[in-house]
Design a protein around this motif. Sequence first.
Motif, short mmCIF file in Angstrom:
data_model
loop_
_atom_site.label_atom_id
_atom_site.label_comp_id
_atom_site.label_asym_id
_atom_site.label_seq_id
_atom_site.Cartn_x
_atom_site.Cartn_y
_atom_site.Cartn_z
N GLY A 39 12.00 -132.34 18.87
CA GLY A 39 13.35 -131.99 19.28
C GLY A 39 14.32 -133.12 19.01
N ARG B 11 15.67 -132.52 13.25
CA ARG B 11 16.57 -131.41 12.94
C ARG B 11 17.28 -131.64 11.61
NH1 ARG B 11 19.18 -130.69 18.95
NH2 ARG B 11 17.27 -129.95 19.94
N ARG C 106 14.83 -130.96 8.80
CA ARG C 106 14.64 -129.51 8.59
C ARG C 106 15.85 -128.89 7.90
NH1 ARG C 106 12.20 -130.33 13.53
NH2 ARG C 106 13.94 -129.57 14.76
N LEU C 107 17.05 -129.37 8.24
CA LEU C 107 18.27 -128.86 7.60
C LEU C 107 18.28 -129.21 6.12
CD1 LEU C 107 21.08 -127.55 7.75
CD2 LEU C 107 21.98 -129.78 8.43
#
Length: 179
Positions: free
Chosen positions: A163, A168, A171-172
């Motif tokens: 998290g 993030r 992953r983007l």
Amino acid sequence: MAELATLARPYAKAAFDLARSADRLERWSRMLGLLSAAAQTPEAKALIGSPALPSEAKAHRLIDLVRDDLDDAGRRFVLVLADNKRLELLPEIAEQYEARKAEAEQVLDVEIAAAVGLSETQMNDYAQALERRFSQQVNVSVAVDPSLVGGAVIRAGDTVIDGSVRGRLTRLVEALQRA
């Protein structure tokens, strides 16, 4: 390292079964932890690897390092390992023993890597949420990793929950590259 794990498994199981039948799980945990630490010192590694010393002499020297903290069963265990030329497996045996102990006690060790230190309230909130998710008691340890930018990465057994802001963003980027 899979080979070490395979070789250590029957010894860890035997130690665990012996400890559980004697209701001495904590005692064996301490003994194996000390033996593991002792076996990882440079002096003990040289001793264990020495072809010049007989196995029994290696065992007795290792026992002497932690003599006050071993009971008779612990000393016999070290002698069995030495007889089978398996003293180098002590760290892996201790690790597998702890995993069996945690499973038997229904306790899951959880490591939380956070971008900043967590308050006591945040740690308790994480622990309660993880206990609900995994349906067992958890032992939480926290490490600060500023490279995460923000958020946290939780490792509980084989499960990893990422998290973090870094996760993030990664992953983007991967999603944009696929598009």
